[in-house]
Scaffold this motif. Sequence first.
Motif, mmCIF file in Angstrom:
data_model
loop_
_atom_site.group_PDB
_atom_site.id
_atom_site.type_symbol
_atom_site.label_atom_id
_atom_site.label_comp_id
_atom_site.label_asym_id
_atom_site.label_seq_id
_atom_site.Cartn_x
_atom_site.Cartn_y
_atom_site.Cartn_z
ATOM 1 N N ASN A 54 53.579 -11.136 -5.664
ATOM 2 C CA ASN A 54 52.833 -10.415 -6.707
ATOM 3 C C ASN A 54 52.286 -11.394 -7.735
ATOM 4 O OD1 ASN A 54 53.546 -7.889 -5.546
ATOM 5 N ND2 ASN A 54 55.557 -8.067 -6.500
ATOM 6 N N ASP A 55 50.970 -11.566 -7.761
ATOM 7 C CA ASP A 55 50.330 -12.517 -8.673
ATOM 8 C C ASP A 55 50.648 -12.240 -10.137
ATOM 9 O OD1 ASP A 55 49.234 -13.650 -6.438
ATOM 10 O OD2 ASP A 55 47.183 -12.992 -6.834
ATOM 11 N N GLU A 56 50.835 -10.976 -10.486
ATOM 12 C CA GLU A 56 51.092 -10.630 -11.888
ATOM 13 C C GLU A 56 52.464 -11.118 -12.374
ATOM 14 O OE1 GLU A 56 51.966 -7.083 -9.267
ATOM 15 O OE2 GLU A 56 50.220 -8.341 -9.572
ATOM 16 N N ASP A 57 53.325 -11.538 -11.457
ATOM 17 C CA ASP A 57 54.645 -12.067 -11.819
ATOM 18 C C ASP A 57 54.635 -13.591 -11.986
ATOM 19 O OD1 ASP A 57 55.816 -9.555 -11.751
ATOM 20 O OD2 ASP A 57 56.378 -9.728 -9.639
ATOM 21 N N TYR A 58 53.446 -14.188 -11.948
ATOM 22 C CA TYR A 58 53.346 -15.651 -11.969
ATOM 23 C C TYR A 58 54.012 -16.273 -13.200
ATOM 24 C CZ TYR A 58 51.419 -20.350 -11.883
ATOM 25 O OH TYR A 58 51.291 -21.711 -11.881
ATOM 26 N N GLN A 59 53.695 -15.769 -14.380
ATOM 27 C CA GLN A 59 54.247 -16.364 -15.606
ATOM 28 C C GLN A 59 55.769 -16.224 -15.652
ATOM 29 O OE1 GLN A 59 52.344 -18.278 -17.669
ATOM 30 N NE2 GLN A 59 54.365 -18.885 -18.342
#
Length: 106
Positions: A54-59
């Motif tokens: 999931n890209d939105e979990d990167y940070q």
Amino acid sequence: MKLIYTNENRLLVSNIKNILENAGLVIILKNEFSGAGVGDLSAFDTWMEAWLVNDEDYQKAMNVINTSLNNTNYIDWVCDKCSESNTSAFELCWNCQHENNNALAS
């Protein structure tokens, strides 16, 4: 999907995967079995990779990785018996095998 971590040491990549999964993130490993291709492939192309689904979990993933890699809870110590310096990896003095009494107190 984003590449989140890669290293030539497969154990380090597996450890990062476990740390991230324990933080609730979904991780996929790539190049798990490509080591046999070294010679025909560039060594760098065979390094195991941890990919974040999931890209939105990167940070969040980067914060978890940075926290785990920069953990400074390990303290070098000096032996009470022979005054030899020891790194935090040693529970016993490398010189005289005396226990780290400071570690027992914490």
